[in-house]
Design a protein around this motif. Sequence first.
Motif, PDB file in Angstrom:
ATOM      1  N   ASN A  63     -16.932 -15.717  14.060  1.00  0.00           N
ATOM      2  CA  ASN A  63     -17.247 -16.505  12.864  1.00  0.00           C
ATOM      3  C   ASN A  63     -18.659 -17.061  13.058  1.00  0.00           C
ATOM      4  O   ASN A  63     -18.858 -17.987  13.837  1.00  0.00           O
ATOM      5  CB  ASN A  63     -16.211 -17.638  12.739  1.00  0.00           C
ATOM      6  CG  ASN A  63     -16.580 -18.631  11.655  1.00  0.00           C
ATOM      7  OD1 ASN A  63     -17.454 -18.385  10.820  1.00  0.00           O
ATOM      8  ND2 ASN A  63     -15.900 -19.773  11.665  1.00  0.00           N
ATOM      9  N   LYS A  87     -20.497 -18.651  11.030  1.00  0.00           N
ATOM     10  CA  LYS A  87     -20.778 -19.895  10.283  1.00  0.00           C
ATOM     11  C   LYS A  87     -22.136 -19.783   9.586  1.00  0.00           C
ATOM     12  O   LYS A  87     -22.503 -18.700   9.151  1.00  0.00           O
ATOM     13  CB  LYS A  87     -20.681 -21.107  11.219  1.00  0.00           C
ATOM     14  CG  LYS A  87     -19.360 -21.115  11.999  1.00  0.00           C
ATOM     15  CD  LYS A  87     -19.061 -22.397  12.699  1.00  0.00           C
ATOM     16  CE  LYS A  87     -17.713 -22.269  13.410  1.00  0.00           C
ATOM     17  NZ  LYS A  87     -17.319 -23.475  14.120  1.00  0.00           N
ATOM     18  N   HIS A 133     -10.642 -22.493   7.128  1.00  0.00           N
ATOM     19  CA  HIS A 133     -11.235 -22.983   8.379  1.00  0.00           C
ATOM     20  C   HIS A 133     -11.288 -24.512   8.319  1.00  0.00           C
ATOM     21  O   HIS A 133     -11.486 -25.089   7.255  1.00  0.00           O
ATOM     22  CB  HIS A 133     -12.646 -22.395   8.558  1.00  0.00           C
ATOM     23  CG  HIS A 133     -13.212 -22.689   9.902  1.00  0.00           C
ATOM     24  ND1 HIS A 133     -13.794 -23.898  10.206  1.00  0.00           N
ATOM     25  CD2 HIS A 133     -13.250 -21.953  11.044  1.00  0.00           C
ATOM     26  CE1 HIS A 133     -14.171 -23.880  11.478  1.00  0.00           C
ATOM     27  NE2 HIS A 133     -13.854 -22.718  12.005  1.00  0.00           N
ATOM     28  N   GLU A 193      -6.495 -23.057  15.634  1.00  0.00           N
ATOM     29  CA  GLU A 193      -7.728 -23.677  16.110  1.00  0.00           C
ATOM     30  C   GLU A 193      -7.573 -25.196  16.158  1.00  0.00           C
ATOM     31  O   GLU A 193      -7.727 -25.871  15.131  1.00  0.00           O
ATOM     32  CB  GLU A 193      -8.893 -23.331  15.172  1.00  0.00           C
ATOM     33  CG  GLU A 193      -9.171 -21.850  15.068  1.00  0.00           C
ATOM     34  CD  GLU A 193     -10.623 -21.583  14.675  1.00  0.00           C
ATOM     35  OE1 GLU A 193     -11.279 -20.813  15.397  1.00  0.00           O
ATOM     36  OE2 GLU A 193     -11.099 -22.149  13.677  1.00  0.00           O
ATOM     37  N   ALA A 214     -11.153 -28.834  19.642  1.00  0.00           N
ATOM     38  CA  ALA A 214     -11.693 -27.828  20.583  1.00  0.00           C
ATOM     39  C   ALA A 214     -12.812 -26.999  19.948  1.00  0.00           C
ATOM     40  O   ALA A 214     -13.399 -26.155  20.610  1.00  0.00           O
ATOM     41  CB  ALA A 214     -10.567 -26.911  21.063  1.00  0.00           C
ATOM     42  N   ILE A 215     -13.094 -27.235  18.661  1.00  0.00           N
ATOM     43  CA  ILE A 215     -14.083 -26.404  17.976  1.00  0.00           C
ATOM     44  C   ILE A 215     -15.490 -26.929  18.227  1.00  0.00           C
ATOM     45  O   ILE A 215     -15.808 -28.072  17.888  1.00  0.00           O
ATOM     46  CB  ILE A 215     -13.803 -26.342  16.458  1.00  0.00           C
ATOM     47  CG1 ILE A 215     -12.464 -25.635  16.211  1.00  0.00           C
ATOM     48  CG2 ILE A 215     -14.931 -25.632  15.727  1.00  0.00           C
ATOM     49  CD1 ILE A 215     -12.073 -25.546  14.758  1.00  0.00           C
ATOM     50  N   GLY A 216     -16.313 -26.090  18.841  1.00  0.00           N
ATOM     51  CA  GLY A 216     -17.710 -26.431  19.059  1.00  0.00           C
ATOM     52  C   GLY A 216     -17.930 -27.576  20.032  1.00  0.00           C
ATOM     53  O   GLY A 216     -19.019 -28.124  20.132  1.00  0.00           O
ATOM     54  N   GLY A 245     -11.487 -21.950  19.354  1.00  0.00           N
ATOM     55  CA  GLY A 245     -11.967 -23.261  19.811  1.00  0.00           C
ATOM     56  C   GLY A 245     -12.593 -23.125  21.179  1.00  0.00           C
ATOM     57  O   GLY A 245     -11.902 -23.032  22.179  1.00  0.00           O
ATOM     58  N   SER A 246     -13.951 -23.042  21.177  1.00  0.00           N
ATOM     59  CA  SER A 246     -14.709 -22.945  22.429  1.00  0.00           C
ATOM     60  C   SER A 246     -14.284 -21.768  23.315  1.00  0.00           C
ATOM     61  O   SER A 246     -14.218 -21.894  24.541  1.00  0.00           O
ATOM     62  CB  SER A 246     -14.649 -24.266  23.210  1.00  0.00           C
ATOM     63  OG  SER A 246     -15.243 -25.307  22.451  1.00  0.00           O
ATOM     64  N   LEU A 304     -10.623 -16.212  17.681  1.00  0.00           N
ATOM     65  CA  LEU A 304     -11.637 -16.411  16.649  1.00  0.00           C
ATOM     66  C   LEU A 304     -12.744 -17.214  17.332  1.00  0.00           C
ATOM     67  O   LEU A 304     -12.503 -18.322  17.813  1.00  0.00           O
ATOM     68  CB  LEU A 304     -11.041 -17.161  15.449  1.00  0.00           C
ATOM     69  CG  LEU A 304     -11.983 -17.437  14.272  1.00  0.00           C
ATOM     70  CD1 LEU A 304     -12.590 -16.148  13.724  1.00  0.00           C
ATOM     71  CD2 LEU A 304     -11.231 -18.161  13.141  1.00  0.00           C
ATOM     72  N   VAL A 305     -13.919 -16.604  17.387  1.00  0.00           N
ATOM     73  CA  VAL A 305     -15.002 -17.152  18.212  1.00  0.00           C
ATOM     74  C   VAL A 305     -16.131 -17.664  17.328  1.00  0.00           C
ATOM     75  O   VAL A 305     -16.623 -16.930  16.471  1.00  0.00           O
ATOM     76  CB  VAL A 305     -15.566 -16.038  19.136  1.00  0.00           C
ATOM     77  CG1 VAL A 305     -16.538 -16.615  20.143  1.00  0.00           C
ATOM     78  CG2 VAL A 305     -14.448 -15.279  19.834  1.00  0.00           C
ATOM     79  N   GLY A 306     -16.557 -18.895  17.533  1.00  0.00           N
ATOM     80  CA  GLY A 306     -17.691 -19.439  16.781  1.00  0.00           C
ATOM     81  C   GLY A 306     -18.974 -19.243  17.565  1.00  0.00           C
ATOM     82  O   GLY A 306     -19.541 -18.147  17.619  1.00  0.00           O
ATOM     83  N   GLY A 307     -19.421 -20.296  18.229  1.00  0.00           N
ATOM     84  CA  GLY A 307     -20.706 -20.305  18.931  1.00  0.00           C
ATOM     85  C   GLY A 307     -20.988 -19.068  19.778  1.00  0.00           C
ATOM     86  O   GLY A 307     -22.066 -18.472  19.674  1.00  0.00           O
TER      87      GLY A 307
END
Length: 249
Positions: free
Chosen positions: A9, A11, A93, A165, A169-171, A210-211, A230-233
């Motif tokens: 993701n 963002k 989200h 998520e 734990a997100i970001g 989440g991280s 599901l991966v952000g950063g």
Amino acid sequence: MRKPIIAGNWKMHKTVSEALELCERLDRAVQDTDAEVVVCPPFTALSAVCGLGMSKVKIGAQNLSTAESGAYTGEISPVMLVDVCCSYVIIGHSERRQLFGETDEMVNQKVQLALKHHLRPIVCVGETLEQRRADQTEAVVVSQTKAAFAGVSKERAPEIVVAYEPIWAIGTGETASAEDANAVIGTIRKTLAEIYDQETADQIRIQYGGSVKPSNIKELMAQPEIDGVLVGGASLDFDDFTAIVRYNE
Ligand code: PGA
């Protein structure tokens, strides 16, 4: 057997040229992996990235409208997402729920509309830190899951991917322990078995988010209930995301 699904993701990150560069490299680097790989660039890059005709990496959007078309300034309809080549769409989200007022009801409308247009929803559920401290994690994810799947038939339900998520734990660099994430995901699956039946619940893929990073992916994927992430950063970086996708090497 559920096929693992690793999704990025992005963002509100990356210009068109940056998106093209990352996707081109990624598609080459993950060709021979077992997992299904999805990237979710911002809307502005979707068309260009679709134009690459990637053979392994699938494309998802980060949101969609509750409507099919009409006077909804600034919104994007499922028809437009399918038209560019999206096969997935992230729905509900926590950033959309918290910053843009998305309700469980809107999440459900979006899920139904996505399915109608043969877009696979990645539906996010998860508790805040306050809810976790108040021992409400189970209650929150159960009610979000029930709301998201309301009115979805047993036949269509396995097209939906759930992403658990925990919001804290997100970001943040903090991850739920793998055992903890596994337990909550087990609760989500139990809820799905109650709504449908065990056989259907066993087909639905549930991710953790989440991280997630290269250093914790192995442990997370080793859990029996965790079917992907599901991966952000970490999905913004070629090396990190490639390492996550190739977690079983
Ligand atoms: P993160 O984000 O990996 O940067 O924590 C995950 C998400 O928001 O989906």
